[in-house]
Design a protein around this motif. Structure first.
Motif, PDB file in Angstrom:
ATOM      1  N   PRO A   5      32.839  -1.716 -95.673  1.00  0.00           N
ATOM      2  CA  PRO A   5      33.566  -1.853 -94.396  1.00  0.00           C
ATOM      3  C   PRO A   5      32.634  -1.875 -93.200  1.00  0.00           C
ATOM      4  O   PRO A   5      33.017  -2.299 -92.115  1.00  0.00           O
ATOM      5  CB  PRO A   5      34.467  -0.613 -94.374  1.00  0.00           C
ATOM      6  CG  PRO A   5      33.923   0.322 -95.409  1.00  0.00           C
ATOM      7  CD  PRO A   5      33.239  -0.530 -96.421  1.00  0.00           C
ATOM      8  N   HIS A   6      31.387  -1.413 -93.394  1.00  0.00           N
ATOM      9  CA  HIS A   6      30.445  -1.394 -92.268  1.00  0.00           C
ATOM     10  C   HIS A   6      29.478  -2.579 -92.311  1.00  0.00           C
ATOM     11  O   HIS A   6      28.444  -2.551 -91.660  1.00  0.00           O
ATOM     12  CB  HIS A   6      29.641  -0.090 -92.283  1.00  0.00           C
ATOM     13  CG  HIS A   6      30.465   1.103 -91.948  1.00  0.00           C
ATOM     14  ND1 HIS A   6      31.233   1.182 -90.805  1.00  0.00           N
ATOM     15  CD2 HIS A   6      30.643   2.270 -92.604  1.00  0.00           C
ATOM     16  CE1 HIS A   6      31.849   2.352 -90.781  1.00  0.00           C
ATOM     17  NE2 HIS A   6      31.518   3.028 -91.855  1.00  0.00           N
ATOM     18  N   SER A   7      29.795  -3.599 -93.070  1.00  0.00           N
ATOM     19  CA  SER A   7      28.847  -4.695 -93.221  1.00  0.00           C
ATOM     20  C   SER A   7      28.430  -5.323 -91.898  1.00  0.00           C
ATOM     21  O   SER A   7      27.331  -5.819 -91.761  1.00  0.00           O
ATOM     22  CB  SER A   7      29.414  -5.786 -94.121  1.00  0.00           C
ATOM     23  OG  SER A   7      29.316  -5.377 -95.455  1.00  0.00           O
ATOM     24  N   LEU A   8      29.344  -5.333 -90.933  1.00  0.00           N
ATOM     25  CA  LEU A   8      28.999  -5.969 -89.662  1.00  0.00           C
ATOM     26  C   LEU A   8      28.880  -4.981 -88.510  1.00  0.00           C
ATOM     27  O   LEU A   8      28.582  -5.371 -87.392  1.00  0.00           O
ATOM     28  CB  LEU A   8      30.033  -7.054 -89.319  1.00  0.00           C
ATOM     29  CG  LEU A   8      30.012  -8.269 -90.253  1.00  0.00           C
ATOM     30  CD1 LEU A   8      31.131  -9.229 -89.902  1.00  0.00           C
ATOM     31  CD2 LEU A   8      28.670  -8.987 -90.178  1.00  0.00           C
ATOM     32  N   SER A   9      29.124  -3.720 -88.748  1.00  0.00           N
ATOM     33  CA  SER A   9      28.916  -2.705 -87.712  1.00  0.00           C
ATOM     34  C   SER A   9      28.996  -1.325 -88.356  1.00  0.00           C
ATOM     35  O   SER A   9      29.525  -1.180 -89.456  1.00  0.00           O
ATOM     36  CB  SER A   9      29.954  -2.812 -86.593  1.00  0.00           C
ATOM     37  OG  SER A   9      31.230  -2.507 -87.098  1.00  0.00           O
ATOM     38  N   GLY A  10      28.442  -0.334 -87.670  1.00  0.00           N
ATOM     39  CA  GLY A  10      28.498   1.038 -88.183  1.00  0.00           C
ATOM     40  C   GLY A  10      27.328   1.363 -89.087  1.00  0.00           C
ATOM     41  O   GLY A  10      26.589   0.485 -89.525  1.00  0.00           O
ATOM     42  N   LYS A 202      13.108  -5.351 -84.325  1.00  0.00           N
ATOM     43  CA  LYS A 202      13.692  -4.027 -84.559  1.00  0.00           C
ATOM     44  C   LYS A 202      14.171  -3.836 -86.001  1.00  0.00           C
ATOM     45  O   LYS A 202      14.586  -2.755 -86.373  1.00  0.00           O
ATOM     46  CB  LYS A 202      14.882  -3.804 -83.603  1.00  0.00           C
ATOM     47  CG  LYS A 202      14.621  -4.186 -82.146  1.00  0.00           C
ATOM     48  CD  LYS A 202      13.474  -3.428 -81.544  1.00  0.00           C
ATOM     49  CE  LYS A 202      13.192  -3.797 -80.104  1.00  0.00           C
ATOM     50  NZ  LYS A 202      12.649  -5.137 -79.858  1.00  0.00           N
ATOM     51  N   HIS A 203      14.147  -4.886 -86.816  1.00  0.00           N
ATOM     52  CA  HIS A 203      14.595  -4.792 -88.212  1.00  0.00           C
ATOM     53  C   HIS A 203      15.932  -4.039 -88.274  1.00  0.00           C
ATOM     54  O   HIS A 203      16.069  -3.017 -88.959  1.00  0.00           O
ATOM     55  CB  HIS A 203      13.511  -4.151 -89.088  1.00  0.00           C
ATOM     56  CG  HIS A 203      12.262  -4.999 -89.137  1.00  0.00           C
ATOM     57  ND1 HIS A 203      12.107  -6.043 -90.019  1.00  0.00           N
ATOM     58  CD2 HIS A 203      11.152  -4.989 -88.367  1.00  0.00           C
ATOM     59  CE1 HIS A 203      10.938  -6.637 -89.808  1.00  0.00           C
ATOM     60  NE2 HIS A 203      10.341  -6.015 -88.799  1.00  0.00           N
ATOM     61  N   CYS A 204      16.890  -4.612 -87.538  1.00  0.00           N
ATOM     62  CA  CYS A 204      18.189  -3.967 -87.320  1.00  0.00           C
ATOM     63  C   CYS A 204      18.920  -3.647 -88.632  1.00  0.00           C
ATOM     64  O   CYS A 204      18.814  -4.391 -89.612  1.00  0.00           O
ATOM     65  CB  CYS A 204      19.101  -4.898 -86.523  1.00  0.00           C
ATOM     66  SG  CYS A 204      18.348  -5.618 -85.068  1.00  0.00           S
ATOM     67  N   THR A 205      19.695  -2.557 -88.598  1.00  0.00           N
ATOM     68  CA  THR A 205      20.571  -2.235 -89.728  1.00  0.00           C
ATOM     69  C   THR A 205      21.597  -3.364 -89.910  1.00  0.00           C
ATOM     70  O   THR A 205      21.870  -3.798 -91.025  1.00  0.00           O
ATOM     71  CB  THR A 205      21.294  -0.906 -89.458  1.00  0.00           C
ATOM     72  OG1 THR A 205      20.300   0.100 -89.313  1.00  0.00           O
ATOM     73  CG2 THR A 205      22.241  -0.541 -90.593  1.00  0.00           C
ATOM     74  N   HIS A 206      22.147  -3.836 -88.794  1.00  0.00           N
ATOM     75  CA  HIS A 206      23.036  -5.005 -88.823  1.00  0.00           C
ATOM     76  C   HIS A 206      22.303  -6.121 -88.102  1.00  0.00           C
ATOM     77  O   HIS A 206      22.259  -6.148 -86.871  1.00  0.00           O
ATOM     78  CB  HIS A 206      24.365  -4.696 -88.132  1.00  0.00           C
ATOM     79  CG  HIS A 206      25.102  -3.592 -88.810  1.00  0.00           C
ATOM     80  ND1 HIS A 206      25.738  -3.755 -90.021  1.00  0.00           N
ATOM     81  CD2 HIS A 206      25.266  -2.293 -88.481  1.00  0.00           C
ATOM     82  CE1 HIS A 206      26.267  -2.608 -90.404  1.00  0.00           C
ATOM     83  NE2 HIS A 206      25.992  -1.709 -89.486  1.00  0.00           N
ATOM     84  N   ALA A 207      21.696  -6.997 -88.859  1.00  0.00           N
ATOM     85  CA  ALA A 207      20.846  -8.034 -88.270  1.00  0.00           C
ATOM     86  C   ALA A 207      21.652  -9.315 -88.128  1.00  0.00           C
ATOM     87  O   ALA A 207      21.948 -10.002 -89.114  1.00  0.00           O
ATOM     88  CB  ALA A 207      19.619  -8.260 -89.153  1.00  0.00           C
TER      89      ALA A 207
END
Ligand code: SF4
Ligand code: SF4
Length: 378
Positions: A5-10, A202-207
Motif C-alpha cells: 500500500p505504500h508503493s507510491l508514498s509512505g 537522494k536515492h529516494c525511498t519513493h523514486a
C-alpha cells in the motif's frame, strides 16, 4: 494490484518491495555539512572513478562554486553559500578552546624568511625581522611602509631589533594556520561565514524517476539505491521532470539520462563509494542507513549542546513526502538556503487517484455518448 500500500508514498524498505529476496541492509549517505571544508575532493573522485566528463572551469559568480548544480556531468555538487553573521556567532562551540596567537614565533620567522638564505636561486629573498614579529603579533601593529621599526609583541628571535622593511614577504592580514574559530577570540573573527554542502542524488525511498521510466533503464538495487543503466536509456526525459530534487539530467551530445549510482560497482564489491572515500573530513559518511540515522541524531544533539541551535537534519524522516532519502544531510540553515526543496513530495504519489479520475471521466463520456445515441434513435 500494487504489491504494497505504500508503493507510491509512505515508509517502506525499498529493496524487498522491488522484489529482492534476502536483500542486504539498505545503504546510503549521511552528509554532515558542518564539517565540509569545500575542498571538492568528492567531485573530483566521482568524476575520476565514474569517468564523468569535465564540467568546465567556469566562473559562475557563485563564490567558489564552479559547477553550479547537479547535472549529467556533475554527480556531486559542492555548493558554497556566503552569509553575513555577527562576529562571535560561532563562539559557543569553541568556548574553552585556547585563543592565543595563530602563528608561533618560530613559524613566523620561517614564513617571513628571516633566517639564512636557502641557496635556492631565484628564491624568495630573506624578509625583515619585524615582519616576522608582526606575524606573531597578528595585529599588523608595525609602522607602515617606510617606517623605522615594529612594535611587534613576539618573543622569538624575529621580534628583536629593527630591520630593513623593503625585502621579503610581510604579514598581510591573512588567516593563520589554525582551524577556523581557534585562531583567536571572537573579536578576531569576521562577520561572515560560508555554508558548504556536497549535494548528490537522494536515492529516494519513493523514486519518481524510477516510477516513470518506460524502458526499465532506472532500477532499484539490492542496496535500496537507484541506478540508471545508460545502455537501456532511450533519452525520453520523463525521469528528469519527475525528480522532485532536479537531480537527474540529460547529457548534451548523447541525450541519455545520467546521475549518481552510489557507486553500485564499488559497493557491490564491498568498497566505499569514491566520494565518501575521498572526503578528508568525513563530511560524507557511507553505511547502513539505520546506523547513519542514529549517528546523525547524535551529531545534531552534540551541536545543539555546543550552541549551534540551527543544526537540523534533512531527508532523514521516513514519514516525509518521498518516504525518506537514502542520502540525507545535516544542515546549518533552512534547506532553501542550500537550494533544496523544503518539503519534497514524490511526483507520482497522486497517480492512482489521477488514473481513477480519468477512468471515471472516460466512463461518464461513454455513458453520455450511449445515452445520446439511444435518445436520438428513439
Ligand atoms: S527522484 Fe531524483 S533524487 Fe530521487 S532517486 Fe530519482 S533522480 Fe535521485
Ligand atoms: S556515490 Fe559514486 S557515483 Fe555517487 S556521487 Fe559518490 S562517487 Fe559519484
Amino acid at each position: 494490484m500494487l504489491p504494497d500500500p505504500h508503493s507510491l508514498s509512505g515508509p517502506l524498505d525499498p529493496a524487498p518491495e522491488a522484489g529482492w529476496t534476502d536483500a542486504p541492509p539498505r545503504m546510503g549517505f549521511f552528509t554532515d555539512t558542518s564539517v565540509c571544508i569545500g575542498c571538492k575532493a568528492c567531485e573530483v573522485a566521482c568524476k575520476e572513478w565514474n569517468d564523468v566528463p569535465g564540467s568546465g572551469l567556469d566562473l559562475l559568480g557563485m563564490s567558489y562554486d564552479n559547477t553550479g548544480a547537479l547535472t549529467a556531468n556533475s554527480w556531486r555538487h559542492v555548493a558554497f553559500v556566503e552569509q553575513p553573521r555577527p562576529a562571535g556567532h560561532r563562539s559557543p562551540p569553541f568556548a574553552g578552546t585556547p585563543t592565543g596567537g595563530s602563528v608561533s614565533a618560530s613559524s613566523a620567522a620561517v614564513a617571513a624568511g628571516v633566517g639564512n638564505p636557502t641557496g635556492t636561486e631565484p628564491g624568495v629573498p630573506p624578509g625583515a625581522a619585524d615582519a616576522a614579529a608582526r606575524m606573531v603579533d597578528g595585529t599588523g601593529s608595525g609602522t607602515g611602509a617606510g617606517g623605522a621599526s615594529s612594535t611587534g609583541a613576539g618573543t622569538g628571535p624575529a621580534a628583536t631589533g629593527t630591520a630593513d622593511r623593503t625585502g621579503g614577504p610581510e604579514f598581510l592580514g591573512m588567516p593563520g594556520a589554525q582551524p577556523p574559530g581557534r585562531a583567536g577570540g571572537a573579536e578576531g573573527r569576521t562577520d561572515f561565514r560560508w555554508l558548504m554542502m556536497s549535494d548528490v542524488c537522494k536515492h529516494c525511498t519513493h523514486a519518481a524517476c524510477l516510477d516513470v521510466c518506460p524502458t526499465g533503464s532506472l532500477f532499484r538495487t539490492e542496496f535500496g539505491t537507484v541506478v540508471v543503466q545508460e545502455d537501456i536509456c532511450n533519452g525520453c526525459g520523463y525521469c528528469i521532470s519527475a525528480c522532485p530534487y532536479g537531480v537527474i539530467d540529460q547529457r548534451k551530445g548523447d541525450g541519455r539520462a545520467w546521475k549518481c549510482t552510489l557507486c553500485y560497482d564499488r559497493i557491490g564489491a564491498g568498497n566505499t563509494p569514491a566520494c565518501a572515500q575521498a572526503c578528508p573530513t568525513e563530511s560524507i559518511q557511507y553505511g547502513p542507513l539505520d546506523e547513519l540515522r542514529e549517528r546523525a541524531a547524535a551529531r545534531v544533539a552534540t551541536l545543539h549542546e555546543r550552541g549551534v541551535p540551527e543544526a537540523r537534519l534533512y531527508g532523514h524522516d521516513p514519514g516525509d513526502g518521498v518516504g525518506g532519502d537514502g542520502a540525507f544531510f545535516l544542515l546549518l540553515d533552512e534547506p532553501e538556503v542550500y537550494g533544496l526543496p523544503p518539503d519534497p513530495v514524490v511526483t507520482t504519489r497522486d497517480l492512482p487517484k489521477m488514473w481513477k479520475r480519468a477512468g471515471l471521466a472516460a466512463l461518464a463520456m461513454a455513458a453520455a455518448a450511449v445515452a445520446a445515441f439511444v435518445g436520438g434513435s428513439s
